[in-house]
Structures are given as C-alpha cells and as structure tokens.
Motif scaffolding. Structure first.
Motif, PDB file in Angstrom:
ATOM      1  N   TYR A 130       0.818  -1.217   0.000  1.00 39.46           N
ATOM      2  CA  TYR A 130       0.000   0.000   0.000  1.00 39.46           C
ATOM      3  C   TYR A 130       0.846   1.259   0.000  1.00 39.46           C
ATOM      4  O   TYR A 130       0.333   2.357   0.055  1.00 39.46           O
ATOM      5  CB  TYR A 130      -0.959  -0.028   1.200  1.00 39.46           C
ATOM      6  CG  TYR A 130      -1.949  -1.152   1.078  1.00 39.46           C
ATOM      7  CD1 TYR A 130      -3.121  -0.977   0.347  1.00 39.46           C
ATOM      8  CD2 TYR A 130      -1.679  -2.399   1.622  1.00 39.46           C
ATOM      9  CE1 TYR A 130      -4.012  -2.019   0.181  1.00 39.46           C
ATOM     10  CE2 TYR A 130      -2.569  -3.448   1.457  1.00 39.46           C
ATOM     11  CZ  TYR A 130      -3.726  -3.259   0.740  1.00 39.46           C
ATOM     12  OH  TYR A 130      -4.608  -4.292   0.549  1.00 39.46           O
ATOM     13  N   ASP A 131       2.163   1.090  -0.086  1.00 38.70           N
ATOM     14  CA  ASP A 131       3.055   2.238  -0.164  1.00 38.70           C
ATOM     15  C   ASP A 131       3.037   2.799  -1.586  1.00 38.70           C
ATOM     16  O   ASP A 131       3.096   2.047  -2.571  1.00 38.70           O
ATOM     17  CB  ASP A 131       4.481   1.790   0.210  1.00 38.70           C
ATOM     18  CG  ASP A 131       5.488   2.917   0.053  1.00 38.70           C
ATOM     19  OD1 ASP A 131       5.392   3.905   0.801  1.00 38.70           O
ATOM     20  OD2 ASP A 131       6.353   2.809  -0.835  1.00 38.70           O
ATOM     21  N   THR A 132       2.970   4.123  -1.692  1.00 34.31           N
ATOM     22  CA  THR A 132       2.841   4.747  -3.009  1.00 34.31           C
ATOM     23  C   THR A 132       3.982   4.354  -3.942  1.00 34.31           C
ATOM     24  O   THR A 132       3.769   4.048  -5.117  1.00 34.31           O
ATOM     25  CB  THR A 132       2.812   6.276  -2.857  1.00 34.31           C
ATOM     26  OG1 THR A 132       1.744   6.617  -1.975  1.00 34.31           O
ATOM     27  CG2 THR A 132       2.589   6.954  -4.198  1.00 34.31           C
ATOM     28  N   GLU A 133       5.209   4.348  -3.427  1.00 35.78           N
ATOM     29  CA  GLU A 133       6.349   4.043  -4.300  1.00 35.78           C
ATOM     30  C   GLU A 133       6.328   2.588  -4.763  1.00 35.78           C
ATOM     31  O   GLU A 133       6.564   2.294  -5.946  1.00 35.78           O
ATOM     32  CB  GLU A 133       7.661   4.370  -3.583  1.00 35.78           C
ATOM     33  CG  GLU A 133       7.777   5.856  -3.283  1.00 35.78           C
ATOM     34  CD  GLU A 133       9.138   6.259  -2.745  1.00 35.78           C
ATOM     35  OE1 GLU A 133      10.122   5.504  -2.934  1.00 35.78           O
ATOM     36  OE2 GLU A 133       9.228   7.332  -2.124  1.00 35.78           O
ATOM     37  N   TYR A 134       6.053   1.677  -3.840  1.00 33.73           N
ATOM     38  CA  TYR A 134       5.962   0.269  -4.249  1.00 33.73           C
ATOM     39  C   TYR A 134       4.855   0.055  -5.274  1.00 33.73           C
ATOM     40  O   TYR A 134       5.002  -0.726  -6.211  1.00 33.73           O
ATOM     41  CB  TYR A 134       5.718  -0.628  -3.025  1.00 33.73           C
ATOM     42  CG  TYR A 134       6.980  -1.098  -2.350  1.00 33.73           C
ATOM     43  CD1 TYR A 134       7.653  -2.239  -2.801  1.00 33.73           C
ATOM     44  CD2 TYR A 134       7.507  -0.416  -1.272  1.00 33.73           C
ATOM     45  CE1 TYR A 134       8.805  -2.673  -2.188  1.00 33.73           C
ATOM     46  CE2 TYR A 134       8.670  -0.843  -0.650  1.00 33.73           C
ATOM     47  CZ  TYR A 134       9.320  -1.973  -1.108  1.00 33.73           C
ATOM     48  OH  TYR A 134      10.470  -2.409  -0.516  1.00 33.73           O
ATOM     49  N   ARG A 135       3.747   0.764  -5.098  1.00 34.51           N
ATOM     50  CA  ARG A 135       2.651   0.594  -6.050  1.00 34.51           C
ATOM     51  C   ARG A 135       3.026   1.112  -7.431  1.00 34.51           C
ATOM     52  O   ARG A 135       2.649   0.541  -8.453  1.00 34.51           O
ATOM     53  CB  ARG A 135       1.388   1.294  -5.540  1.00 34.51           C
ATOM     54  CG  ARG A 135       0.828   0.632  -4.293  1.00 34.51           C
ATOM     55  CD  ARG A 135      -0.446   1.306  -3.802  1.00 34.51           C
ATOM     56  NE  ARG A 135      -1.609   0.861  -4.527  1.00 34.51           N
ATOM     57  CZ  ARG A 135      -2.337  -0.207  -4.221  1.00 34.51           C
ATOM     58  NH1 ARG A 135      -2.005  -0.973  -3.190  1.00 34.51           N
ATOM     59  NH2 ARG A 135      -3.389  -0.534  -4.927  1.00 34.51           N
TER      60      ARG A 135
END
Lengths: 341, 341, 341, 341
Positions: A130-135
């Motif tokens: 749910y982390d923006t960068e991982y997504r």
C-alpha cells in the motif's frame, strides 16, 4: 456507504493501540467495537475516550461482542492461528498483522481452513503493498514497458534492533517484508534461498550476525538480493531497484527537503518504519475497511502469509547451514489461483 | 620540469590511437616518440601530423627508438608479457593497459621479474583509481569517519557487448575493473568468489550468460557484490555503494543537467566508458607522466595486475562450476608491501 | 602539432601564478616563455623550477621577450587596456582575464582597436563557457528542443567576500559572470537591469548590501534573474535554470558522492570557484592554446568583454538609484557579427 | 470522539463533489449531512449512495438542515461572503475554499463580522499549509537553525490554463497560493508587489500574459519572487527555496521512482494539483474536522483570507501598471493577533 464497520481489535500493545487510534481517528467508515488483551488495563488505556467499545481479556469474547463485524489481529504471533480460525468459524473478515502464523505448519492449517470454507476472509498485513512508491513500481513492472524483471536489489536498514532480536529474526521478521514484496512485485514464488554473512558490525550487539546478505531465486529465474542491516545506526532505509530487460527502476531514495548549510547539502533520513510507512498503514487499513464493507477481500491473503512463512523458514536454515536451501511449498488450493493480485 | 617525456606507444588500435592523441594534445610534459603496430598503416594513421615520431612494426624496435624514455602498452593482452619484460630489461617505466597479462601464470612471471629488478617500473591501467568520484570514496573510507567497510554493492552495465564477447569475459574483462576497485577501496585482497546466474536477458546474444551476479569475499570479511549486465540496452552505468559500520556512501549516480519536458524530468545517461571515464583516462596518463618525470611509480602496479588476474580466473571457474571458488595468491614479494596505495 | 606555444603571462598574483602552473603542468602544447609582475620576487616565485622563462617588471618587456608567441593577461584590471593594445600592436593572440577593461569607455577603445586591426586577437576569460554543464545547457538551448527561452533563474553564492568587497562589486565582479553567461546562452544582448535589495544578511560585513537580486531584460523579451549572495556562509553555488516554451533545464545542483550517516544523507558543497570550475579553467586555457596554435580565436571576444562592462555599469547604477536602467551599447563593428559563438 | 460531525457542503461542482467524497470515504469523524447547489441534479449526483443527506438549492437551507454542525463552502467565490455571514449568524464553524471573498472590501466585511462575534469560526482553504514538505520547511524556518529568511524563490507551473483564464488570474487565482504560503512561512505581511512580464510563451492562449514574474516585499525586508507559468505544457510544479542567513532549504523537487531506460534516467512529473496536493487536501479536511469536534479553529483564518485578497489586488494593479504597488491593509483586529500560526 451506510453504517460504520464495527471492528474487534485483538491485542492492545504498540501495534494494536496504533490501529485503535487509526480506526478511530484516521480511517473513514469504521469504528472500534471491541478490544481484547490479556492485560485489561492496557486495553482500557488504548480505548480511553472512545464510545461504544467493550473491553475483553479473551480474544474470542471480543469476536462475539455486540456490533463486531470484522477483526483486526494485532496480538503476538503465537495467538494468530487460533484467532484466525475463530474468525473463520464466525464468518468474520480479518486483517491479520504479519507474521500470519509463526510456523509454516500452522500457516498451512489456516490456508486449509479457509480453503475448506470456500471463500476468502483473511487479509495479511503486508503493508508495503500500500506504499505509493511500491505501487508505482508494481504498476511499472506489470505494464511491461521495461520487459521481464531479471533482478531485484533490495536494502533494508534499521537504526538499531530491539534487545531480544536474534540472527534468525533478521530473516523471519525483517526480510519477511522483502519476501512478500518480491513475490508480489514479480508475481512469482521464491524457490531457493542463500544467506551470506559479511563481517558483523561493531555496532551490532555481541553475537548478532548483522548485516546479512540474502539471495533468493524465483520460479522463472529472477534473482533477488537483500542487504539486511538492523543496527546500521543512521536511519531506516528501504530501497528496491528492479533490473529488467529494457531498463531499471529504483524506489526508496528519500527526497523531500534539501537543506544547504555549513558546507553541506543535507536531507533527513527517516528514523523508523512508522515514519517511512505511515501512509502505507493508513491506506492499508482504509482499503481493508472499504473492501470489507463491500463484502470483498482485495489484499494479500492467507496463501501469501503461508508462502512468506515457508520462505522465511528456508532462509533461517540457510543462515544456519551456510548453504543454499530449496523452498518447498504445499500445493496451492484453487481458492488462491494467483500468487498475488 | 624540463624536457618532454618521450613515450613509445605499443599498439595503434582504438585504445592506442586514443593514447597517442592524449599524449599529444591533452597531457602536459610528454610527447609521442615512437609507435609500434604490426599494421604499419594503422600506426601511421595514428601519428599523422605529429613531428619526431618513428613508426615500427615490432614493439622492441619502438623501445629502442631515439628519444624513448617510457612506454605505454596498448597492444592486445597476449603481447603484454613480452613487452613488459623488454621494458624491464631496458629500465624503462611502463604504463600497461589492463589486463596486465591475460593468464595469472604469465602475470606472476612479470611480478617476479620486477621483484628481481628490485624497483618498480610498471603501472597498470586501472583508471578508475583516477576517477574523481572513486577518489572521494577512497578518501572517505581511508579517513575512517564511517568505520570499517562491511559491504560494497557494485553495478557495472554496458549498452551492449562486442560481437565476440563470451560469458567468461563478463568476469575477466568487465568485472576485472570492480576487482581492482574493491581491492583498492578496501585495502584488502579478495579471497573467494561465487557467480550467480539470473535468467539471461532477451537483449543478450544467444548463449551469453548476461546478466551475472558476482560475490567476492575479502580477507577481513567484507562482502562485495557486483551486478554485471553488458547488454542492458540503456546506458553505461558504474555505481558503487560502500556500507560501513557507521554509514554508507554511494557514487555513480549521474547528475548534471535535469531537463523537464513532456511530463518528465530527465537526465541523460552516459552511453560508454569513454564518456563516463574520459577525465579519469586523462588524469591517469597525466599522473603517470608527472610521476615518471620525477622517477617514481605512484599508481597500481604489477602485483595489482597479477592479483586481478588470479581473482578473475577464480571468477571464471566459479561461473563454470556454479560453486564458490577460493582465490590462491602466490606469496607477495617485499617490493609490493602494500595491497595498493 | 609542432613546437610548443610560448606564452607571456602578465601578472604573477594568485590567478597569474595559477595560470603559470596550468600552462606548465596541465595544458598540452604550450610553455611559459616570460612572466611580468611589478613585484619581481613574486614573478620569480611563480616560475621557480621552470626552464627557459624570462622574468620582467614591465608587461611590454615580456611581450618582446624571446620565444613569446601569445599573451595571457592576469594582471589587475586597470593594467589590461594597455596590455591588450600592446599585444594588438605586435599581432599577438591574447587570453585576457575578466574584466577585460574595468570601464566601458576603455573597453570600447579595445573593441575599436581590434576592429581597426581587422582581425580578432583577443579572447576574454569567461570560463563558464568551458564548463561541462553550461556547455550542455547551451547545446540544449541551441538545439531548439525546448523552444524559445523565456527566463533564466540564476544563483551565485560565495562563502564569504574579500575584505575590500563593495556593494557595487556584487554586480561588476560577481554577476559579471552571469551577464556573460546569459548573453551567451540566449544569444541575445541584455537591454535593461534592475537591482532589488532584500534585507542584508547578518553574515555580511557592515554596510555591504548582500544579498542582491538582479533582473535583466533581453532584446527579445527574456527575463534573467540572479540571486547574488557573496557571504552566504555555506558554500560556492552556481546554478542556472532555463525556462523555455516547451520545458526547463537546470544545471548546478552538485551530485557526486552521497554519504548517509548520523540520520542524514549528505553531499559536500564546493567551497570555492577553483573547485567548482577547476576543469573549466583547464579546458579554457587548453582550448585557447589549441586554437592559437591553429591561428584562430574561438572563444568569447572583445565585444563580449565590452558588452559585459556596459551591462555591469548599468547594474551598478540600478543598484544606486533603485530603478530600472537601460543598457546602451555602441554599434557593433562588423568584426563581431555574432553576440557569441 | 463521539458522534460524527454533520457537515453541510455548499457547492456540488468539481471541488464540492470532491469534498463530499472526502468527507464520506477518507476523513474520519465526519459525515455529509446536507449539500446545496443551484443545480439540484448536480447535488444529487454528488450524494448518490449516501444515507442521511438532504439536498438543497439554497445555501441557507442547507445550513438549517437537520444534523448540520459545520459548513464546508465550495461554491463559486461570489457566493462566499453571504454564506460565511450566514454561518457566523448560526455560530457554525466553516471551512471556506479560497478565495475567501473575491474582493477585499467584502473580505474585510467578513473579518469585521467575525471580530464582532468575538470568536473565530472560519478556516480558509489554503491547503499548502497541510502539505508535508511545506510543513517541514515551516518547522525548519521557525526552528531558527538557518537564521533569518532573506528570500523565497518560488515556482508555480501548470500544464495549461482553463479556457476562461485571464492574465489577472495568474495573480489572484494561481499566485494567491504563494501569497498565503509566503505570509505563513515568513510570519510577515507582504508590503509591496511588482510584476514583470517576460515574453509570453507561444504555448499560451493569444493575449494571455504567461509566464509572469512576481516580486513581493515583506514588512521585515525579505524578498519573495514567484515564477508563475500556467501553460508550461510539461507538468504541475510547485517549488520553494528559502534562502536564509545561515543556509537555504528547498522543497518541491519531486523524487519518487527513477526509471532508467532508453539512455535516460526519468522521473514522472505530477500533471495536476490533485496529484501533487492530494494528501494535503485530505490532511486539511481531517485537521478541520478534528479541531471542529474539539470546538477549536487551528488553521488559516479570515484575516489570512483578507490579507491574501488585498495582496492579490495589489498584484493585479502592478501587472496592469507595470510599476511597484504598495499593499495597504486595514488595522488588524485583536482577534487575529498573529499573522498566522
């Protein structure tokens, strides 16, 4: 979207109390309906000022409390299996903190119970999804513009480890995040693991093997390497570079405010995961509440929790033996057709 | 500083011709006195417009040409041993392109010959030691502010490999730069090597094992990992992160001009080593000329060339066998008291 | 390229001595033939160890010394006009440090003298034109991919100013670099200037107006703003962002080695221009030597020196009056058909 | 924290509908109780699927609807004054989108009405104060480590402007964000404004003066410059560099995922403010709901709305006249003792 989702929170320790606060003050559409903790004072403290919450010493009692329509498990790992099975018995949707179940045999029992039930109820707390960068990285890899992923280079650093942290916990507590992230990013199971031991840091407690360098192989031949260094002293850093056939992509290099002073350009580095992943926790719980109110499970599930356990156990054996250890997964029930969404 | 240093350049191919240009037009204090190449036309072309240069088909003839006071060896690797020994016989200082000698047995003969001579004459062309960023990293590590180095994470990427590039050459031609850089940065010998094979890129020629992931161990327990990917397609990238007990330091992330256009912020990536390391080559040759005119050798020497050969050979065996291969160095002659300056 | 270019260096102060060293040790194809300085001891010190150099107290004597084929003027500004005219009389190519001539009336006399001569002999020391980043930006703007430039945002910061630095010198000594850079990057003359005075820093000497914010207008309507802050205390920073119709480009954000330690990611900031522009000075002098040996002038010329003087004088008036001051250039002789190459 | 805060949302256009969604699905502790819009269909559409919401064509009717305890004004600017005064009459806390009131005379009437009331009820929607990067910069400046701020360099770029955007709107709609941010960051009123006009971009609509370069002076002598460029074509960029006596700090350089492919290292640039400031809007409304439920006002207030109007009007006059225009504020009522928190 109608009434608020009544949630029973199991465990009122650091993580449980934080989730109580989050459900009460941050997340929309939910309310805390019950809290259970063997230490009833701790449970009362976590719920101070909240209306309509019952407090319990037994997890099962909280599940049966009035208004409970879903469960958030934040109790210690050994209590998870029983709580998950009790939730399944009652048909209650669950968000269960990692590790789903500390040992893979217990984790498999959870998988089998949910498979017998024939529908998914459990989401596991791998909040990096749910982390923006991982997504963004996931979306880029799935989009295919960079071609097939060949390698993931990962870094996982903590300022310092808790007093009771063991060498095995670098794998089964810290690297377990990378285990799930790698499976999810690549859409592949991990098939083998090797652990290398550089000289341990003088900053690590006596006897702790820290840092470690962990190598995973995947079913379609990708290589995942992870530097895990839990007493690095300088900050909390989680980075990932995906190297693909037509390009690479890197996340986790912080960049917010650059201060230039005293001959240096400086950026602060996050000191713990609650800073680095604060938004990811909020988004995770919001997404779980939203999906649950719609009668769905959209996050990482019991199979992901089980697979992470098996890989972590293989990693701990690899650390102990110094060799390469193969990962042996049970057959995947049809309920879990995909490695991950 | 008096008269110009007359240099005999052996080899007038791509690298040799570039060094002729450099000695003539860039470097101060030197002049090209002789050039040797079996292809005399190529030698003539490289020296067109230069005064006072003699052209030869035999390397030895160039060494004996009038005005020659030093030698720059840029001929193919198999010719190096004979040229080095001939220079030693004449007491001529030498700058020899890498690999010093392709096989470690020959490399050891060069070491022994120089040791018998009792004074250092040879500098080996590991030009990364003259790159500004590498020098900063070396100075930082030597200064001790970050404590003991525990790991080096290295990346070595090329757009594409020459037609005749073999899987072994990823180790003994490409990674040989990291072998020297790691020895120099850490001030330690490498003691073992393991090579992992991720799935090869569809962008690599049929049969080439590319990328590879190479792991070195050092005599004091540091771990060095190298991603080598010679058909990555997108640029020439050389990066190094040193992880130490009290901090980490990273070089090689290019950053010059950021262009924002069409919804993107973009930086160009160097396409080859002649761009990325142009200044390093210039500084290397200037430093060699300066030191030679003062009667000194200050750069990497024959022992460094020999050690790189031995480690690279172990690496190639590790690639072939899939296992961990120990590095066995001959005893180090007193002449080479330090691993590297 | 044949014989070394014999250079007379006028002035053996900080800058002159540095150029003597550069010609002797860094640049290829040149040698120091004569040095002049009223302080003969200083001239001797600068040439210690060099062969074939004559030392003089009079600039004109150095121009007439044996072996002199070109002149590098690094004496104080007030001596430049006479030296330039003397070089023109002798047909000697010149590299003249900035300011070409301190006052625009004198600068115009130099332009007129060279125009009468009918061929260009003078290059002015605007070394930013030889900085790699500036050259990339120039190439990008000239290439047209970003469309017409509309604004340049510039920063010019020094750690501290010399004891005798005046408020006017922020314009005519510091910003004069941006004046030339803007003219060159945009290929346009500057037509008006306004100087704003933010509150002066407590770090500036009593009475010095520092920082200043300078606004230039150009003949085709671009706007150039310059923050000049010569006692910023923390480093030497020169940055430039070009904002164009289809994108922007920024240079000058240093990025070499990132060190993460103590909770911070840090990069060192250059402390003076000799670090930031060391390569630019080397390239400038090498380019001048190369062009001179070929009988050409390829760098910024007398017109550029004159225009910079006129704009700087307008800037100083704008600082004094608080208003907008128009720039009035004399007609440009045909010899200088282009603003800059 | 007890019952949910019932909010009347005035205006169901783009921004109003987004706030309805936010209150319903994102923010904790609030619910939408009433929505008003002259276009009743638009109001119904915005509330589809929500329970317990009444829909109105008149703003006043919504304020009086059952369950309304607070007001969020997202109607067009000309309707704000009447709505604010009606909310004050009813003692209802208000979050009012910017501009508070389009003309400063009306804005002053709102200030005076709230001052007569003797307590603060209004918060104005300057959401940058809730952006993480701006908050870091504010904390740094307030902490004093960098000394007194001397200059703010600001950039405000949009991909393109709406069809009806006028040259004045670059000031009173776009730069109004920087007006508030500068007052808040510096804790000072702005005292004068000058607007410069670079050549307009070919990418701007015929007749639109775009970009503009706006200069503000503050009561303690700081200088604020703003590049506003609303048809830059390439992205939404909001940056701010604060230059202080002992250092500088910069925010707004995006940095999340770096993708290297095709010879370039690339980062995506946000395309609109809803992406760049999505979190800021969420945090703003959450903070307003939290404070309101505690009976407090903690955000920017009516005085900030008024001051922004006065400065923007001066800016528009400066654009029209080409000169420097002084800012004349009415005396500040005691209720607003501080410029901003």
């Amino acid at each position: 979207m109608g009434d608020l989702l009544g949630v029973a929170v199991l465990g009122a320790g650091h993580m449980g109390a934080d989730h109580v606060r989050r459900l009460d003050q941050v997340v929309s559409g939910a309310r805390v309906a019950a809290v259970a903790d063997p230490d009833v004072e701790r449970a009362k403290e976590a719920t101070a000022g909240l209306d309509g919450v019952t407090v319990h010493t037994e997890a099962v009692a909280a599940l049966d409390a009035p208004g409970v329509a879903a469960v958030l498990i934040a109790s210690p790992g050994p209590a998870h299996e029983e709580a998950l099975l009790a939730a399944f018995d009652r048909g209650l949707p669950v968000l269960c903190e990692k590790p789903m179940v500390p040992h893979s045999t217990g984790a498999l029992r959870v998988v089998e119970a949910e498979a017998r039930l024939g529908r998914r109820l459990a989401q596991i707390g791998f909040m990096r999804r749910y982390d923006t960068e991982y997504r963004r990285l996931k979306a880029l890899l799935d989009g295919g513009a960079l071609g097939r992923p060949l390698m993931l280079h990962c870094t996982h650093r903590n300022v310092s480890s808790p007093a009771d942290f063991t060498s095995a916990m670098l794998i089964d507590s810290s690297v377990s995040h990378e285990i799930d992230a790698a499976r999810w990013l690549l859409g592949q199971e991990l098939t083998a693991v090797t652990v290398l031991r550089p000289a341990s840091s003088a900053g690590a407690p006596e006897g702790l093997i820290d840092p470690q360098f962990v190598l995973f192989e995947t079913e379609r031949g990708a290589l995942v390497d992870v530097e895990v260094f839990v007493n690095c002293g300088f900050g909390y850093q989680v980075r990932c570079e995906a190297v693909c056939e037509a390009g690479s992509a890197r996340i986790g290099d912080e960049h917010t405010m650059v201060v230039t002073s005293g001959g240096r350009a400086t950026e602060d580095v996050a000191q713990d995961y609650l800073v680095r992943f604060a938004d990811a926790y909020d988004r995770e719980v919001q997404a779980w509440v939203d999906a649950t109110r719609r009668g769905r499970v959209t996050g990482p599930g019991a199979w992901d929790g089980y697979a992470a356990s098996v890989v972590a156990e293989a990693g701990v054996r690899a650390l102990e033996t110094g060799g390469r250890v193969a990962v042996e997964l049970a057959p995947r029930p049809d309920l879990y057709a995909e490695v991950s969404r």
